[in-house]
Design an enzyme around this catalytic site. Structure first.
Site, mmCIF file in Angstrom:
data_model
loop_
_atom_site.group_PDB
_atom_site.id
_atom_site.type_symbol
_atom_site.label_atom_id
_atom_site.label_comp_id
_atom_site.label_asym_id
_atom_site.label_seq_id
_atom_site.Cartn_x
_atom_site.Cartn_y
_atom_site.Cartn_z
ATOM 1 N N ASP A 244 -8.767 1.799 -24.948
ATOM 2 C CA ASP A 244 -9.173 1.509 -23.675
ATOM 3 C C ASP A 244 -9.100 3.053 -22.911
ATOM 4 O O ASP A 244 -8.151 3.796 -23.228
ATOM 5 C CB ASP A 244 -8.588 0.631 -22.954
ATOM 6 C CG ASP A 244 -8.594 -0.695 -23.019
ATOM 7 O OD1 ASP A 244 -9.687 -1.065 -23.790
ATOM 8 O OD2 ASP A 244 -7.748 -1.776 -22.862
ATOM 9 N N GLU B 173 1.667 -7.356 8.910
ATOM 10 C CA GLU B 173 1.752 -5.876 9.189
ATOM 11 C C GLU B 173 2.825 -5.408 8.114
ATOM 12 O O GLU B 173 2.510 -4.191 7.738
ATOM 13 C CB GLU B 173 2.377 -5.624 10.530
ATOM 14 C CG GLU B 173 2.652 -4.096 11.008
ATOM 15 C CD GLU B 173 1.423 -3.395 10.994
ATOM 16 O OE1 GLU B 173 1.368 -2.203 10.794
ATOM 17 O OE2 GLU B 173 0.479 -3.980 11.228
ATOM 18 N N PRO C 2 0.808 -1.095 -0.209
ATOM 19 C CA PRO C 2 0.078 0.076 0.018
ATOM 20 C C PRO C 2 0.906 1.371 -0.097
ATOM 21 O O PRO C 2 0.636 2.447 -0.343
ATOM 22 C CB PRO C 2 -0.859 -0.073 1.362
ATOM 23 C CG PRO C 2 -0.550 -1.002 2.208
ATOM 24 C CD PRO C 2 0.609 -1.996 1.338
#
Length: 247
Positions: free
Chosen positions: A169, A116, A89
Site C-alpha cells: 500500500d 465544543e 482535532p
C-alpha cells in the site's frame, strides 16, 4: 481484535461495519465490536452528558463522569491494558505507521465526542492516544473513528486474503504506491507499459520501485526527506528535477 466504541450516535457505524471488507472480517471473526452509548451513564434526570465550560466561552464541554463510568463497564484483560483512543482535532495526525502500530493490539477503545470539546480530565487521566485524521474539524468523532478502524482492521493478518496487498500500500513502504494496470493491454489507444507484459519479474520490480519513487517525488516530496535512497534512486530524482526545470 476487540473494538469498543463510545458514541452518542452508534447508528452512524452501521453502514460501515455491515459492508465490504469490515463486514467480511467481522463474519470471519478477525475482530469484534461493541457500542457503548455513554448517554446511558449520565447521572442526571435529563441524561445530559455536557455542560457549560468553567470560565465562560462558546459551546458545551463533555463531562468526565459519563465517559469514565462507561469505560469502567468495559471488560478488559488485566494483563494487557487496552489502548483508549480519543478522536480529537488536537491529536496526533493519523498515519499508516500509526495504523500498523494499532493493528498489533488486541483491544482498542474509541471515544467519539461531540460539542465544543472534552473535559481535560478525560485526556489526562483516561486516554492513551489522541488521534486526528486531519487539520479540520468535524461535528463529532464518529467519522474519524470509522476511518481509523477501517485502516487498522484491514491490516490484521488474513483480512485482505493476500497479506502482500497491505505491505505494498501507499505509505507502508514510505512511498506512494506505483501505478497499476489490468486487462485489456490496450484501451482506446492507450497501452500498458511493455515491461509489465514482459514476464521479467526483476525488471517489473525495478519499474514499480522507480514509478513509486517518481510518484512520491512529484506528489509528496516531503515523504522523501527522511528516507535513505540509493545512488541510483538519487540519480533518478536528479533527472526528474532537471526535466521539471527544463519544461
Amino acid at each position: 481484535m476487540r473494538i469498543d466504541i463510545l458514541s452518542l450516535f452508534p447508528e452512524m457505524f452501521e453502514g460501515v461495519f455491515r459492508s465490504s471488507i469490515l463486514k467480511k472480517a467481522y463474519e470471519k471473526q478477525f475482530f469484534s465490536y461493541n457500542f457503548v452509548n455513554f448517554r446511558d451513564f449520565a447521572d442526571n434526570k435529563h441524561n445530559k452528558v455536557d455542560d457549560y465550560p468553567y470560565g465562560g466561552g462558546a459551546g458545551m464541554v463533555l463531562k468526565p463522569q459519563p465517559i469514565f463510568d462507561a469505560i469502567d463497564t468495559i471488560e478488559t484483560d488485566e494483563t494487557k491494558k487496552p489502548r483508549i483512543i480519543l478522536m480529537c482535532p488536537q491529536g496526533e495526525t493519523f498515519t499508516q505507521k500509526k495504523a500498523e502500530e494499532l493493528a498489533r493490539e488486541d483491544h482498542l477503545i474509541f471515544i467519539c465526542g461531540h460539542y465544543e470539546g472534552y473535559d481535560e480530565r478525560i485526556r489526562t487521566n483516561l486516554v492513551t492516544d489522541e488521534i486526528s485524521i486531519g487539520d479540520y474539524v468535524l461535528t463529532g468523532g464518529e467519522l474519524g473513528a470509522m476511518v481509523v478502524i477501517d485502516s487498522v482492521v484491514r491490516l490484521i493478518p488474513g483480512v485482505l486474503g493476500n497479506d502482500d496487498s497491505a505491505v505494498e500500500d501507499s505509505f507502508s513502504t514510505g512511498l506512494l504506491e506505483h501505478p497499476h494496470y489490468t486487462r485489456p493491454a490496450e484501451f482506446r489507444g492507450i497501452k500498458v507499459p511493455d515491461v509489465l507484459l514482459s514476464g521479467n519479474h526483476a525488471h517489473i520490480n525495478e519499474w514499480r520501485r522507480k514509478e513509486s519513487l517518481r510518484r512520491t517525488y512529484l506528489r509528496r516530496p516531503d515523504l522523501l526527506e527522511s528516507m535513505e535512497l540509493s545512488n541510483e534512486e538519487k540519480g533518478w530524482i536528479k533527472e526528474w528535477g532537471n526535466n521539471k526545470s527544463s519544461s
